[in-house]
Write an enzyme that holds these catalytic residues in place. Sequence first.
Site, PDB file in Angstrom:
ATOM      1  N   CYS A   1       0.835  -1.213   0.000  1.00 43.20           N
ATOM      2  CA  CYS A   1       0.000   0.000   0.000  1.00 43.20           C
ATOM      3  C   CYS A   1       0.869   1.262   0.000  1.00 43.20           C
ATOM      4  O   CYS A   1       0.541   2.252  -0.657  1.00 43.20           O
ATOM      5  CB  CYS A   1      -0.906   0.025   1.230  1.00 43.20           C
ATOM      6  SG  CYS A   1      -2.004  -1.391   1.330  1.00 43.20           S
ATOM      7  N   THR A   2       1.967   1.219   0.733  1.00 43.38           N
ATOM      8  CA  THR A   2       2.855   2.385   0.792  1.00 43.38           C
ATOM      9  C   THR A   2       3.378   2.716  -0.603  1.00 43.38           C
ATOM     10  O   THR A   2       3.389   3.878  -1.026  1.00 43.38           O
ATOM     11  CB  THR A   2       4.030   2.101   1.758  1.00 43.38           C
ATOM     12  OG1 THR A   2       3.478   1.797   3.039  1.00 43.38           O
ATOM     13  CG2 THR A   2       4.969   3.291   1.870  1.00 43.38           C
TER      14      THR A   2
END
Length: 210
Positions: free
Chosen positions: A45-46
């Site tokens: 997600c980062t």
Amino acid sequence: MALQLGDIAPDFTAETTEGPISFHQWIGDSWAVLFSHPKDFTPVCTTELGETARLKPEFDKRNVKIIGLSVDPADSHRAWAGDIKETQGYALNFPVIADPDRTVANLYGMIHPKADDTLTVRSVFVISPDKKIRLILTYPASAGRNFAEILRVIDSLQLTDKYKVATPVNWKPGDDVIIVPSIPDDEAKKLFPQGWKTLKPYLRVVKQPR
Ligand code: BEZ
């Protein structure tokens, strides 16, 4: 029933990293991409949020607003934003919806209980200015999405709306396109006076209109 292409995107109000929004009002006359990620402070997600921030000018050029979502609260999104900037080199430059009670996730069917019964999967909804859903993608938590592909499909959708053409396999902006089958030759002559190549009566290839 699950949301389908052509449905009106469900409207909602929600808290975001940039304050409260009313979704349809926030979209206004733009296109929109609503995408969910499973959880803050997770590695894939980062990278996705950093990449989306990097591509924001490309979405802007196409009159597309982008908005993320996870079931974490806004404070968590804001705390995580520092890590995104530090590790990906791009600061969050679009809102991320805080959906701890899963209202929006449930409205859009972003929780797939057989994959994970609490976290959202990686959903993408592309919505046109008339608020209709034009693209739905679902990826598993373990696979980061290709946001360049999302831009490519938006280019295709916008071309179809403007010029009545469809885009062939692996099309890239600038490549030849296809006259949609619902346009008879008589009408096509008016729309494409420069002519086209007929490979089959149903397969008419034309230069990409600009
Ligand atoms: C990730 O973003 O790295 C991730 C999130 C949930 C499950 C697996 C990976």
